[in-house]
Design a protein around this motif. Structure first.
Motif, PDB file in Angstrom:
ATOM      1  N   ALA B  10       3.070  36.078  19.467  1.00 47.64           N
ATOM      2  CA  ALA B  10       2.488  35.540  18.233  1.00 47.64           C
ATOM      3  C   ALA B  10       2.987  33.768  17.963  1.00 47.64           C
ATOM      4  CB  ALA B  10       2.547  36.255  16.977  1.00 47.64           C
ATOM      5  N   ILE B  11       4.411  33.862  18.331  1.00 46.73           N
ATOM      6  CA  ILE B  11       5.027  32.489  18.061  1.00 46.73           C
ATOM      7  C   ILE B  11       4.436  31.609  19.124  1.00 46.73           C
ATOM      8  CG2 ILE B  11       7.150  31.212  17.990  1.00 46.73           C
ATOM      9  CD1 ILE B  11       8.299  33.671  16.787  1.00 46.73           C
ATOM     10  N   ALA B  12       4.433  32.057  20.501  1.00 50.40           N
ATOM     11  CA  ALA B  12       4.102  31.247  21.564  1.00 50.40           C
ATOM     12  C   ALA B  12       2.549  30.800  21.297  1.00 50.40           C
ATOM     13  CB  ALA B  12       4.118  32.104  22.972  1.00 50.40           C
ATOM     14  N   PHE B  13       1.835  31.482  20.813  1.00 50.75           N
ATOM     15  CA  PHE B  13       0.267  31.292  20.649  1.00 50.75           C
ATOM     16  C   PHE B  13       0.427  30.352  19.520  1.00 50.75           C
ATOM     17  CE2 PHE B  13      -4.044  31.678  18.875  1.00 50.75           C
ATOM     18  CZ  PHE B  13      -4.468  31.639  20.071  1.00 50.75           C
ATOM     19  N   PHE B  14       0.998  30.615  18.597  1.00 49.47           N
ATOM     20  CA  PHE B  14       0.803  29.469  17.260  1.00 49.47           C
ATOM     21  C   PHE B  14       1.436  28.037  17.940  1.00 49.47           C
ATOM     22  CE2 PHE B  14       3.679  27.455  14.042  1.00 49.47           C
ATOM     23  CZ  PHE B  14       2.947  27.229  13.239  1.00 49.47           C
ATOM     24  N   SER B  15       2.285  28.054  18.657  1.00 46.41           N
ATOM     25  CA  SER B  15       2.937  26.793  19.075  1.00 46.41           C
ATOM     26  C   SER B  15       1.700  26.066  19.899  1.00 46.41           C
ATOM     27  CB  SER B  15       4.143  26.822  19.927  1.00 46.41           C
ATOM     28  OG  SER B  15       5.058  27.911  19.548  1.00 46.41           O
ATOM     29  N   LEU B  16       1.235  26.967  21.008  1.00 47.10           N
ATOM     30  CA  LEU B  16      -0.139  26.415  21.471  1.00 47.10           C
ATOM     31  C   LEU B  16      -1.049  25.761  20.759  1.00 47.10           C
ATOM     32  CD1 LEU B  16      -0.663  28.729  24.468  1.00 47.10           C
ATOM     33  CD2 LEU B  16      -0.183  26.372  24.430  1.00 47.10           C
ATOM     34  N   PHE B  17      -1.297  26.622  19.626  1.00 50.78           N
ATOM     35  CA  PHE B  17      -2.486  26.341  18.823  1.00 50.78           C
ATOM     36  C   PHE B  17      -2.487  24.981  18.116  1.00 50.78           C
ATOM     37  CE2 PHE B  17      -4.765  27.347  14.666  1.00 50.78           C
ATOM     38  CZ  PHE B  17      -5.843  27.052  15.050  1.00 50.78           C
ATOM     39  N   VAL B  18      -0.828  24.884  17.369  1.00 48.53           N
ATOM     40  CA  VAL B  18      -0.554  23.650  16.855  1.00 48.53           C
ATOM     41  C   VAL B  18      -0.841  22.022  17.797  1.00 48.53           C
ATOM     42  CG1 VAL B  18       1.316  22.459  15.537  1.00 48.53           C
ATOM     43  CG2 VAL B  18       0.646  24.774  14.986  1.00 48.53           C
ATOM     44  N   VAL B  19       0.042  22.506  18.948  1.00 48.95           N
ATOM     45  CA  VAL B  19      -0.097  21.420  19.850  1.00 48.95           C
ATOM     46  C   VAL B  19      -1.471  20.945  20.163  1.00 48.95           C
ATOM     47  CG1 VAL B  19       0.541  20.712  22.109  1.00 48.95           C
ATOM     48  CG2 VAL B  19       2.223  21.780  20.787  1.00 48.95           C
ATOM     49  N   ASN B  20      -2.497  21.950  20.444  1.00 53.07           N
ATOM     50  CA  ASN B  20      -3.599  21.571  20.933  1.00 53.07           C
ATOM     51  C   ASN B  20      -4.580  21.060  19.507  1.00 53.07           C
ATOM     52  OD1 ASN B  20      -3.999  22.475  23.394  1.00 53.07           O
ATOM     53  ND2 ASN B  20      -3.823  24.700  22.999  1.00 53.07           N
ATOM     54  N   ILE B  21      -4.129  21.317  18.454  1.00 50.56           N
ATOM     55  CA  ILE B  21      -4.772  20.571  17.324  1.00 50.56           C
ATOM     56  C   ILE B  21      -4.699  19.298  17.199  1.00 50.56           C
ATOM     57  CG2 ILE B  21      -5.055  20.505  14.765  1.00 50.56           C
ATOM     58  CD1 ILE B  21      -4.757  23.372  14.526  1.00 50.56           C
ATOM     59  N   PHE B  22      -3.256  18.790  17.558  1.00 46.44           N
ATOM     60  CA  PHE B  22      -2.985  17.417  17.691  1.00 46.44           C
ATOM     61  C   PHE B  22      -3.586  16.666  18.776  1.00 46.44           C
ATOM     62  CE2 PHE B  22       0.603  18.559  14.834  1.00 46.44           C
ATOM     63  CZ  PHE B  22       0.763  17.361  13.997  1.00 46.44           C
ATOM     64  N   ILE B  23      -3.778  17.402  20.002  1.00 46.29           N
ATOM     65  CA  ILE B  23      -4.359  16.724  21.188  1.00 46.29           C
ATOM     66  C   ILE B  23      -5.683  16.643  20.839  1.00 46.29           C
ATOM     67  CG2 ILE B  23      -4.953  17.299  23.614  1.00 46.29           C
ATOM     68  CD1 ILE B  23      -2.408  18.642  23.849  1.00 46.29           C
ATOM     69  N   LEU B  24      -6.368  17.502  20.155  1.00 45.73           N
ATOM     70  CA  LEU B  24      -7.967  17.219  19.957  1.00 45.73           C
ATOM     71  C   LEU B  24      -8.054  16.297  18.922  1.00 45.73           C
ATOM     72  CD1 LEU B  24      -9.177  20.800  19.703  1.00 45.73           C
ATOM     73  CD2 LEU B  24      -9.660  19.285  21.227  1.00 45.73           C
ATOM     74  N   ILE B  25      -6.964  15.974  17.813  1.00 43.89           N
ATOM     75  CA  ILE B  25      -6.934  14.959  16.971  1.00 43.89           C
ATOM     76  C   ILE B  25      -6.921  13.417  17.751  1.00 43.89           C
ATOM     77  CG2 ILE B  25      -6.263  13.717  14.884  1.00 43.89           C
ATOM     78  CD1 ILE B  25      -5.167  16.198  13.905  1.00 43.89           C
ATOM     79  N   TYR B  26      -6.157  13.673  18.694  1.00 46.61           N
ATOM     80  CA  TYR B  26      -5.946  12.384  19.435  1.00 46.61           C
ATOM     81  C   TYR B  26      -7.283  12.200  20.254  1.00 46.61           C
ATOM     82  CZ  TYR B  26      -4.878   9.549  23.623  1.00 46.61           C
ATOM     83  OH  TYR B  26      -4.846   8.737  24.682  1.00 46.61           O
ATOM     84  N   LEU B  27      -7.990  13.224  20.907  1.00 45.34           N
ATOM     85  CA  LEU B  27      -9.099  12.758  21.621  1.00 45.34           C
ATOM     86  C   LEU B  27     -10.338  12.374  20.631  1.00 45.34           C
ATOM     87  CD1 LEU B  27      -9.024  16.136  24.004  1.00 45.34           C
ATOM     88  CD2 LEU B  27      -8.647  13.611  24.685  1.00 45.34           C
TER      89      LEU B  27
END
Lengths: 216, 394
Positions: B10-27
């Motif tokens: 769950a924590i691994a997934f959560f970290s991925l999810f958060v990083v991906n949100i930031f990457i999408l905001i960047y894009l």
């Protein structure tokens, strides 16, 4: 304040995360499978060694002339078998990687090796103590502890102790035959030199039992 | 699957999810994230407040950079608040005294109090805060001003950076500052700026009338004011081109001390503003504040899981430790590895997004590991000090 993180963005981030996550799971499980495959090769190697020893024993009958060879062969079989057992347990308990068929093969090799050890003990007048630990992975709180206590007992003792362990709930015909022979009704049950001791025993108790055998 | 394993995943997934949100905001903002809005020729009077407590070693550099900034001298004042320094800070400051530079000396009372003192003595339409151990680039004001107009912002944050150096510790912090800067910019796109950094954030004077002055009893007053401004539904914007350089701690004990202060003050501030977890506070309330609590929870869970797995290692592992080590390169490690790779990519993206910042690749790769140990250090000290209810001090 308006929310700028749309559901689409959350959804996309979620999907990308799922893809990355599952790739990790996929690669990881490939590696775990490979580890189990490796162990299956180990079982076959040990099995081959056991068969050669069996053939030798059948050929030479009860002659004690070959005892040094028998004993060194058995020693090497036991060492391989023990470390294989730990690896299987580790993969099962810690990594959740299970292969019941592999375990059954492993129990067959163990059973063969046990019978050979008994035979060689007889022929060569060897004093090694044979201990079988019947355990179960279902509803047996004390089985895990029992395994640890047996290892501790062996470390306490000067008398060589050979360990065999059988999962009684796996449905392996060989294990079932052993259970029948030693009348194992509950777990854990340990058999020391053919004698049955049902229930949990601490390291000290086991060591005491084994020292007792020695005095007779 | 047991609870521990579930938490791991769950924590691994959560970290991925958060990083991906930031990457999408960047894009989503990849074309405008480095842009400064068009200059309208607006030249308001700016008061720069420079609190100084024993800054003799740095204040000269700091003042020189302020005096060399590209902005009409008759439209700015520099107010040095000597916060009871016991070194030669005052002497050096006196060399700069002029129509533009005024000096006030007060009894030592902390940075927040010194800033408030300076604000009360100032007359600018805009108030810039400044740290004596930092210096600004020539174009800093010109790069910051347009955001006020175009975005109806109450405050604008600069690009706080560290000069490249040969010190590995400083280079790792440089990577971190770039990542923080990058994240802050991304967060500004969703109106969730976490901090208005001490060195050279600029505020509209009216915002202090509306939300009050700096909190004089806060370990991180520059973060508290940012949360307070946004809790009144005002916007803060972020510039990536108004460069301000600061001096980071150059040894581990000082760095840890700084981070424990940030963590203690930061956690209390988020706790104070937890009431903002509401839809009417937008992404700030529904994403950013909860994220901070989730992060610290996840961190302590990971730590607990690691300790737990050490204590529950099976007895027989001693006989097969080499193999067991090999098996650990199995399932979970790979999920973890994918998370770490994604995080390294994010770090790389952060550094690369600044066209003129060069960082050696090994620093980018080792940053995640370095940061993890730094976090373990300051979080454990944070808990220890909070449990002992140790007093705040700088």
């Amino acid at each position: 304040m308006a929310r700028k993180l749309s559901l689409t963005l959350y959804g996309t981030a979620f999907l990308i995360s799922v893809v990355i996550f599952l790739s990790g799971v996929f690669v990881g499980s490939l590696i775990d499978r490979a580890a189990l495959g490796d162990l299956s090769g180990n079982v076959k190697d040990i099995s081959a060694k056991v068969s050669s020893l069996q053939i030798l024993l059948l050929m030479e009958g009860n002659s004690s002339a070959f005892c040094p060879l028998y004993l060194s062969e058995l020693q090497s079989i036991d060492e391989d078998m023990e470390s294989l057992g730990y690896k299987l347990s580790y993969l099962e308990e810690e990594k959740n990687a299970q292969d019941p068929e592999l375990k059954k093969e492993y129990f067959i090799v163990q059973a063969q090796s046990y019978l050979l050890s008994r035979k060689v003990n007889e022929i060569c007048n060897d004093r090694k103590v044979l201990l079988i630990n019947f355990y179960s992975n279902k509803d047996c709180e004390l089985c895990r502890e029992q395994g640890i206590e047996i290892l501790k007992a062996r470390n306490q003792l000067d008398i060589p102790l050979k360990l065999y362990s059988f999962d009684g709930d796996l449905g392996s015909p060989v294990v079932d035959a052993f259970k029948e022979k030693y009348m194992v009704r509950s777990y854990p049950t340990i058999i020391i030199n053919e004698k049955r001791y049902p229930g949990y025993h601490s390291a000290d108790e086991i060591a005491e039992l084994i020292r007792g055998l020695d005095d007779n | 699957m047991d609870l521990v394993e579930f938490l791991n995943y769950a924590i691994a997934f959560f970290s991925l999810f958060v990083v991906n949100i930031f990457i999408l905001i960047y894009l989503r903002h990849r074309h405008d994230y480095l842009k400064t809005p068009e200059n309208t020729g607006w030249e308001p009077f700016i008061s720069i407040i420079l609190p100084a407590y024993n800054e003799g070693a740095y204040i000269r550099n700091s003042l020189n950079s302020l005096l060399e900034v590209d902005y009409p001298k008759n439209k700015m004042e520099i107010i040095i608040v000597n916060d009871g320094s016991t070194d030669n800070t005052l002497e050096i400051a006196k060399e700069f005294e002029s129509r533009t530079v005024r000096i006030y000396t007060k009894k030592n009372g902390g940075k927040g109090a010194a800033l408030n003192y300076g604000i009360k003595k100032s007359r600018g339409e805009l108030i810039a805060t400044m740290d004596a151990d930092s210096y600004i680039s020539r174009n800093a004001i010109r790069e910051l001003l347009p955001f006020f107009d175009a975005e109806k912002a109450m405050a604008v944050t600069p690009a706080v950076k560290i000069r490249p150096s040969n010190s590995p510790l400083k280079e790792l912090q440089r990577v971190e500052y770039l990542m923080i800067l990058f994240s802050r910019k991304l967060l500004s796109f969703i109106d969730s700026v976490p901090v208005t950094p001490g060195p050279f954030s600029i505020f509209r004077r009216e915002v202090f009338d509306k939300v009050g002055l700096f909190d004089e009893h806060n370990l991180v007053e520059d973060q508290e004011i940012a949360l307070r401004i946004q809790s009144h539904h005002y916007k803060i914007k972020s510039s990536l081109t108004a460069d301000v350089y600061t001096e980071p701690p150059d040894n581990l004990p000082d760095l840890l001390r700084q981070r424990v202060r940030w963590q203690r003050g930061g956690f209390r501030n988020y706790w104070k503003y937890k009431f903002m977890i509401r839809p009417d506070y937008g992404d700030f309330g529904m994403y950013f504040v909860p994220l901070n609590f989730a992060t610290i929870t996840a961190f302590f869970l990971i730590l607990a899981i690691m300790l737990y797995s050490v204590f529950t290692t099976p007895y027989y592992v001693q006989y097969i430790w080499l193999d067991a080590f090999g098996y650990n390169v199995g399932l979970f490690t790979f999920v973890g590895a994918f998370v770490i790779i994604t995080s390294i990519l994010f770090t790389y993206l952060s550094v690369k997004s600044f066209k003129n910042e060069k960082v050696a690749i090994p620093y980018i790769i080792s940053f995640i590991l370095f940061y993890w140990y730094l976090m373990v250090g300051y979080n454990l000290l944070f808990v220890y000090k909070e449990l002992r209810r140790e007093g705040y001090s700088w």
